[in-house]
Design a protein around this motif. Sequence first.
Motif, PDB file in Angstrom:
ATOM      1  N   LEU A   6       0.868  -1.179   0.000  1.00 22.46           N
ATOM      2  CA  LEU A   6       0.000   0.000   0.000  1.00 22.46           C
ATOM      3  C   LEU A   6       0.910   1.237   0.000  1.00 22.46           C
ATOM      4  O   LEU A   6       1.689   1.445   0.931  1.00 22.46           O
ATOM      5  N   TYR A   7       0.816   2.028  -1.070  1.00 21.59           N
ATOM      6  CA  TYR A   7       1.643   3.239  -1.180  1.00 21.59           C
ATOM      7  C   TYR A   7       0.795   4.457  -0.848  1.00 21.59           C
ATOM      8  O   TYR A   7      -0.338   4.585  -1.336  1.00 21.59           O
ATOM      9  N   LEU A   8       1.352   5.355  -0.046  1.00 18.54           N
ATOM     10  CA  LEU A   8       0.671   6.624   0.245  1.00 18.54           C
ATOM     11  C   LEU A   8       1.444   7.687  -0.510  1.00 18.54           C
ATOM     12  O   LEU A   8       2.569   8.042  -0.120  1.00 18.54           O
ATOM     13  N   PRO A  88      -1.675  12.138   1.764  1.00 16.51           N
ATOM     14  CA  PRO A  88      -2.874  11.428   2.213  1.00 16.51           C
ATOM     15  C   PRO A  88      -2.801  11.241   3.724  1.00 16.51           C
ATOM     16  O   PRO A  88      -1.702  11.090   4.280  1.00 16.51           O
ATOM     17  N   GLY A  89      -3.944  11.264   4.376  1.00 18.27           N
ATOM     18  CA  GLY A  89      -3.956  11.030   5.841  1.00 18.27           C
ATOM     19  C   GLY A  89      -3.791  12.307   6.645  1.00 18.27           C
ATOM     20  O   GLY A  89      -4.023  12.311   7.846  1.00 18.27           O
ATOM     21  N   ILE A  90      -3.390  13.408   6.007  1.00 15.75           N
ATOM     22  CA  ILE A  90      -3.259  14.676   6.726  1.00 15.75           C
ATOM     23  C   ILE A  90      -4.475  15.519   6.353  1.00 15.75           C
ATOM     24  O   ILE A  90      -4.549  16.063   5.236  1.00 15.75           O
ATOM     25  N   SER A  91      -5.465  15.564   7.258  1.00 17.39           N
ATOM     26  CA  SER A  91      -6.770  16.198   7.004  1.00 17.39           C
ATOM     27  C   SER A  91      -7.355  15.693   5.683  1.00 17.39           C
ATOM     28  O   SER A  91      -8.029  16.430   4.958  1.00 17.39           O
ATOM     29  N   ILE A  97      -7.402   3.151   6.029  1.00 21.19           N
ATOM     30  CA  ILE A  97      -6.834   2.015   5.280  1.00 21.19           C
ATOM     31  C   ILE A  97      -5.454   1.639   5.807  1.00 21.19           C
ATOM     32  O   ILE A  97      -5.080   0.464   5.809  1.00 21.19           O
ATOM     33  N   VAL A  98      -4.709   2.624   6.298  1.00 20.48           N
ATOM     34  CA  VAL A  98      -3.377   2.323   6.847  1.00 20.48           C
ATOM     35  C   VAL A  98      -3.525   1.415   8.071  1.00 20.48           C
ATOM     36  O   VAL A  98      -2.844   0.394   8.191  1.00 20.48           O
TER      37      VAL A  98
END
Length: 278
Positions: A6-8, A88-91, A97-98
């Motif tokens: 899984l790549y962010l 991704p994941g910052i607001s 998913i992480v």
Amino acid sequence: MEKGNLYLVATPIGNLEDITFRAINVLKEVDLIAAEDTRHTLKLLNHFEISKPLISYYKQIEKSKSDVLIPKLLSGKNIAIVSDAGAPGISDPGEEIVKNAIKNGIRVIPIPGACAFVNALIASGLDTKEFCFIGFLSAQKKEKKDKLEELKYETKTLIFYEAPHKLLGTLSTICEIFGDREVVLARELTKIHEEFIRGKISEVLEKLQEPKGEFVLLVKGNDISKQDLNIENLNKMSLEEHYKYYEEKSLEKKEIIKQIAKDRKINKNEVYKKFLNN
Ligand code: SAM
């Protein structure tokens, strides 16, 4: 069967050149891209001549979509998560998913790149050693005020995201609760009209008539921590009252004397003499 990764992938926050070679390569190589807004991401992909299956992955469906994506990862597919802009994941969606991927033993790989608050902070001129990222405050008045009350004595630089139409109101509420603190507004980062507006809240409010564009709001941390304020108030008391305060906290006499000496920055013996016969 080997699991997929899984790549962010961080994407630009305005200037399309702010994407890394690695990010482009990952987007070219994965089996699927899960995007916050597929139409928005399609423009980015077209710009870099990347053609990949896209699936939508936005906040409201984060949980259910992660249940769809996990089996794909478990079956060996490599998936990239991208948001509309930045990390991704910052607001933005990503957190769910992480967590789910980690639970399932799937490797999570961050692909670094733009993030609005990091760039706002490093150019702000405020303390960068320690900071507190808050993101968006609640739209509910009470929750918003409660959160600000909680942050009032925070000594670290505070960082908020805010929509332009709410900015004036938020600045006024912060001024009401924190006082007229130093703030920095980082506007339209990486874009043509990039601008840093610095000053006391009252000065910034004067400069801002009709805020337009994207903003990161940074607020200087409080010079006095809650603990310092408490000590300041204790030191205004008489020695007897100061003693009583710690006594009520069930401290032993020896401990109380040590603490009072520390608070008042005086010699322990001085305090000791005073309470010798008590
Ligand atoms: N994930 C993103 C990141 O890594 O920064 C943040 C996404 S959040 C939904 C969007 C908010 O980030 C905006 O409302 C604004 O507060 C801030 N933001 C994003 N791009 C910006 C820019 N170019 N200049 C200033 N603020 C920006």
